[in-house]
Design a protein around this motif. Sequence first.
Motif, PDB file in Angstrom:
ATOM      1  N   ARG A 149       8.312  10.994 -16.384  1.00 34.04           N
ATOM      2  CA  ARG A 149       9.015  10.313 -15.292  1.00 34.04           C
ATOM      3  C   ARG A 149       8.051   9.423 -14.503  1.00 34.04           C
ATOM      4  NH1 ARG A 149      10.521  14.468 -12.906  1.00 34.04           N
ATOM      5  NH2 ARG A 149      12.637  14.651 -13.741  1.00 34.04           N
ATOM      6  N   ARG A 150       6.896   9.974 -14.166  1.00 34.67           N
ATOM      7  CA  ARG A 150       5.926   9.199 -13.402  1.00 34.67           C
ATOM      8  C   ARG A 150       5.413   7.998 -14.199  1.00 34.67           C
ATOM      9  NH1 ARG A 150       3.215  11.613  -9.050  1.00 34.67           N
ATOM     10  NH2 ARG A 150       2.110   9.610  -9.008  1.00 34.67           N
ATOM     11  N   TRP A 151       5.155   8.209 -15.494  1.00 34.13           N
ATOM     12  CA  TRP A 151       4.599   7.119 -16.280  1.00 34.13           C
ATOM     13  C   TRP A 151       5.612   6.011 -16.511  1.00 34.13           C
ATOM     14  CZ3 TRP A 151       5.147   4.819 -21.163  1.00 34.13           C
ATOM     15  CH2 TRP A 151       4.108   3.950 -21.507  1.00 34.13           C
ATOM     16  N   LEU A 152       6.871   6.357 -16.763  1.00 32.54           N
ATOM     17  CA  LEU A 152       7.888   5.336 -16.952  1.00 32.54           C
ATOM     18  C   LEU A 152       8.130   4.548 -15.665  1.00 32.54           C
ATOM     19  CD1 LEU A 152      10.608   6.964 -19.234  1.00 32.54           C
ATOM     20  CD2 LEU A 152       9.056   5.076 -19.810  1.00 32.54           C
ATOM     21  N   GLY A 192       0.372 -10.341  -4.095  1.00 33.23           N
ATOM     22  CA  GLY A 192       1.241  -9.724  -3.109  1.00 33.23           C
ATOM     23  C   GLY A 192       1.517  -8.256  -3.335  1.00 33.23           C
ATOM     24  N   ALA A 193       1.138  -7.747  -4.494  1.00 33.65           N
ATOM     25  CA  ALA A 193       1.397  -6.342  -4.825  1.00 33.65           C
ATOM     26  C   ALA A 193       0.160  -5.467  -4.694  1.00 33.65           C
ATOM     27  CB  ALA A 193       1.938  -6.237  -6.254  1.00 33.65           C
ATOM     28  N   ARG A 194      -0.957  -6.037  -4.307  1.00 35.52           N
ATOM     29  CA  ARG A 194      -2.193  -5.267  -4.257  1.00 35.52           C
ATOM     30  C   ARG A 194      -2.125  -4.155  -3.219  1.00 35.52           C
ATOM     31  NH1 ARG A 194      -6.628  -9.917  -5.638  1.00 35.52           N
ATOM     32  NH2 ARG A 194      -6.290  -9.792  -7.891  1.00 35.52           N
ATOM     33  N   ALA A 195      -2.906  -3.129  -3.462  1.00 33.08           N
ATOM     34  CA  ALA A 195      -2.851  -1.907  -2.670  1.00 33.08           C
ATOM     35  C   ALA A 195      -3.855  -1.934  -1.531  1.00 33.08           C
ATOM     36  CB  ALA A 195      -3.111  -0.703  -3.573  1.00 33.08           C
ATOM     37  N   SER A 196      -3.682  -1.011  -0.612  1.00 29.05           N
ATOM     38  CA  SER A 196      -4.599  -0.907   0.524  1.00 29.05           C
ATOM     39  C   SER A 196      -5.563   0.254   0.386  1.00 29.05           C
ATOM     40  CB  SER A 196      -3.798  -0.752   1.825  1.00 29.05           C
ATOM     41  OG  SER A 196      -2.977   0.416   1.768  1.00 29.05           O
ATOM     42  N   SER A 197      -5.416   1.076  -0.667  1.00 26.02           N
ATOM     43  CA  SER A 197      -6.310   2.223  -0.828  1.00 26.02           C
ATOM     44  C   SER A 197      -6.381   2.637  -2.291  1.00 26.02           C
ATOM     45  CB  SER A 197      -5.813   3.413  -0.006  1.00 26.02           C
ATOM     46  OG  SER A 197      -4.621   3.952  -0.567  1.00 26.02           O
ATOM     47  N   ALA A 198      -7.426   3.402  -2.592  1.00 31.35           N
ATOM     48  CA  ALA A 198      -7.587   3.930  -3.948  1.00 31.35           C
ATOM     49  C   ALA A 198      -6.453   4.875  -4.309  1.00 31.35           C
ATOM     50  CB  ALA A 198      -8.928   4.647  -4.062  1.00 31.35           C
ATOM     51  N   VAL A 199      -6.041   5.699  -3.373  1.00 31.76           N
ATOM     52  CA  VAL A 199      -4.954   6.646  -3.637  1.00 31.76           C
ATOM     53  C   VAL A 199      -3.676   5.900  -3.996  1.00 31.76           C
ATOM     54  CG1 VAL A 199      -3.470   8.397  -2.594  1.00 31.76           C
ATOM     55  CG2 VAL A 199      -5.935   8.488  -2.226  1.00 31.76           C
ATOM     56  N   GLU A 200      -3.428   4.807  -3.307  1.00 33.21           N
ATOM     57  CA  GLU A 200      -2.237   4.007  -3.593  1.00 33.21           C
ATOM     58  C   GLU A 200      -2.300   3.450  -5.017  1.00 33.21           C
ATOM     59  OE1 GLU A 200       0.186   0.357  -1.397  1.00 33.21           O
ATOM     60  OE2 GLU A 200      -1.560   1.264  -0.428  1.00 33.21           O
ATOM     61  N   VAL A 201      -3.463   3.005  -5.431  1.00 29.89           N
ATOM     62  CA  VAL A 201      -3.622   2.484  -6.791  1.00 29.89           C
ATOM     63  C   VAL A 201      -3.341   3.565  -7.821  1.00 29.89           C
ATOM     64  CG1 VAL A 201      -5.275   1.580  -8.473  1.00 29.89           C
ATOM     65  CG2 VAL A 201      -5.251   0.671  -6.145  1.00 29.89           C
ATOM     66  N   VAL A 202      -3.972   4.721  -7.669  1.00 33.46           N
ATOM     67  CA  VAL A 202      -3.831   5.776  -8.673  1.00 33.46           C
ATOM     68  C   VAL A 202      -2.411   6.321  -8.685  1.00 33.46           C
ATOM     69  CG1 VAL A 202      -4.727   7.977  -9.506  1.00 33.46           C
ATOM     70  CG2 VAL A 202      -6.277   6.331  -8.445  1.00 33.46           C
ATOM     71  N   ASN A 203      -1.788   6.451  -7.536  1.00 38.38           N
ATOM     72  CA  ASN A 203      -0.388   6.882  -7.514  1.00 38.38           C
ATOM     73  C   ASN A 203       0.505   5.890  -8.248  1.00 38.38           C
ATOM     74  OD1 ASN A 203      -0.006   9.426  -6.194  1.00 38.38           O
ATOM     75  ND2 ASN A 203      -0.639   8.481  -4.278  1.00 38.38           N
ATOM     76  N   SER A 204       0.189   4.611  -8.139  1.00 38.14           N
ATOM     77  CA  SER A 204       1.010   3.586  -8.789  1.00 38.14           C
ATOM     78  C   SER A 204       0.839   3.603 -10.298  1.00 38.14           C
ATOM     79  CB  SER A 204       0.646   2.198  -8.244  1.00 38.14           C
ATOM     80  OG  SER A 204       0.978   2.088  -6.875  1.00 38.14           O
ATOM     81  N   LEU A 205      -0.389   3.840 -10.774  1.00 38.32           N
ATOM     82  CA  LEU A 205      -0.662   3.767 -12.212  1.00 38.32           C
ATOM     83  C   LEU A 205      -0.589   5.118 -12.917  1.00 38.32           C
ATOM     84  CD1 LEU A 205      -2.045   1.045 -11.056  1.00 38.32           C
ATOM     85  CD2 LEU A 205      -3.188   1.060 -13.254  1.00 38.32           C
ATOM     86  N   VAL A 206      -0.555   6.205 -12.173  1.00 34.63           N
ATOM     87  CA  VAL A 206      -0.481   7.580 -12.671  1.00 34.63           C
ATOM     88  C   VAL A 206      -1.851   8.121 -13.085  1.00 34.63           C
ATOM     89  CG1 VAL A 206       0.577   9.197 -14.323  1.00 34.63           C
ATOM     90  CG2 VAL A 206       1.888   7.248 -13.457  1.00 34.63           C
ATOM     91  N   ALA A 207      -2.633   7.340 -13.827  1.00 35.88           N
ATOM     92  CA  ALA A 207      -3.915   7.831 -14.313  1.00 35.88           C
ATOM     93  C   ALA A 207      -4.858   6.659 -14.549  1.00 35.88           C
ATOM     94  CB  ALA A 207      -3.740   8.622 -15.606  1.00 35.88           C
ATOM     95  N   LEU A 208      -6.131   6.858 -14.216  1.00 38.20           N
ATOM     96  CA  LEU A 208      -7.175   5.887 -14.524  1.00 38.20           C
ATOM     97  C   LEU A 208      -8.131   6.505 -15.520  1.00 38.20           C
ATOM     98  CD1 LEU A 208      -8.128   4.441 -11.000  1.00 38.20           C
ATOM     99  CD2 LEU A 208      -6.353   3.664 -12.585  1.00 38.20           C
ATOM    100  N   HIS A 209      -8.387   5.790 -16.605  1.00 43.14           N
ATOM    101  CA  HIS A 209      -9.312   6.262 -17.634  1.00 43.14           C
ATOM    102  C   HIS A 209     -10.693   6.439 -17.012  1.00 43.14           C
ATOM    103  CE1 HIS A 209     -11.180   6.767 -21.488  1.00 43.14           C
ATOM    104  NE2 HIS A 209     -10.083   6.442 -22.155  1.00 43.14           N
TER     105      HIS A 209
END
Length: 432
Positions: free
Chosen positions: A256-259, A26-43
């Motif tokens: 702030r973003r990471w917390l 139920g928490a999955r995203a609709s776009s890549a931008v949404e994912v990266v904004n949620s996690l802050v950074a992707l390795h």
Amino acid sequence: MGAKTRVITGDERRARLAVRHRLAGGARASSAVEVVNSLVALHATDPASVFLAVGARCRGGAAGAARGAAGDAGAAHAAHEVGDARGSRDAGPVADLERALYEDRTLTRMHGMRHTIFVFPTALVPAVHASTTRDVATRERASLLRHLTAGSAYDADWLAETERLLLAELAVRGEATGAELGAAVPRLRAEYVYGVGTRQEGPQPLSSRLLRVLGMEGRIARGRPQGAWTSSRFRWTLTPARPDPSDTDAHAELVRRWLAASGPATEADLKWWTGWKVTDVRKALAAIGTETVELAEGIGHVLPGDTEPVPAPEPWAALLPALDPTAMGWQYRDWYTDPAHKAALYDRSGNIGPTVWWNGRIVGGWAQRPDGEIVWRLLDGAGEASGQASGKEARAAIEAEAARLAGWVGDVRVTPRFRTPLERELAGGGSR
């Protein structure tokens, strides 16, 4: 008498992880931008990991079909035969992520924490650069100039003119590979002797190191790769002018973003994730006025007002890639990883391989075989540690995720850059 410190249990941390890292259904995203904004950074050291991390967290047509099939006992076996999923292939995250990275530029691939390449929201790039990359870039430039002048007849003025010509060529072309730039700017084909007088002494080309330094300085950025989305050979492009926040503001913004994504966390977690000195971590925590909570491993920090209990989401499964930001998110990981599984899941440098998750815990690993089949295995003791990961519901959900992954990866073959014991065994034909 002071107020009692709020205790946040492992169960609650796993509930937060499921929702804030976009892993529960139920928490999955609709776009890549949404994912990266949620996690802050992707390795992004391994380019494929970015796409796999986004794909695991986005909603998709094939995912719904796979889950529906997995919910039926008779179709659970069919879900295991992941080749069946290829017939109705999900478009997956590739086009959306490439558009965000290379066309809309709402995401940026750059050096960040711990001298490592990540994909960040472009809006966060100024804070990352000012808090983390800028000092490293200064040292890298000084090192390049020191080695260049010691190992050749070239000097600082020659290097500055070479950079001017390189940037001018990029301005004309829009984007170019290192080889294309070398052909257009002959100076880039120059070599110097690296490590004069040491055991590492030897010739080194200027172009790759200069491009790296300019990238760390934020003057150029990695554009489209040569070849498929798994390629690590990138074109280069100029970057637009960006704000230059103060060190204090930049450190506070990144924490702030990471917390918001990964809190609660200890000072040790933040020091590890950012690569900063502990004094910088403490200053950032003080600047944003975090609240302290009690964790199993000690005192943790959350954003102001973020102490309310988080309801557990519906049961969920995920297949996350090597170096995934959730698996690599904290220094202390016992609340989601059994220490007994470390030897199977990590390489000798501490890089985690592809992992199977059930309800907030790592319960196994997965791999892609040469024929494209996605295979996975639960590790010993995973059932007891994760609420019966070996049960029918968990297996069906994991099978569905394997089918979903195979559906959008299709004919592409993905081999992690940093291979781990379990991944090697599974990819080579080891049994489940």
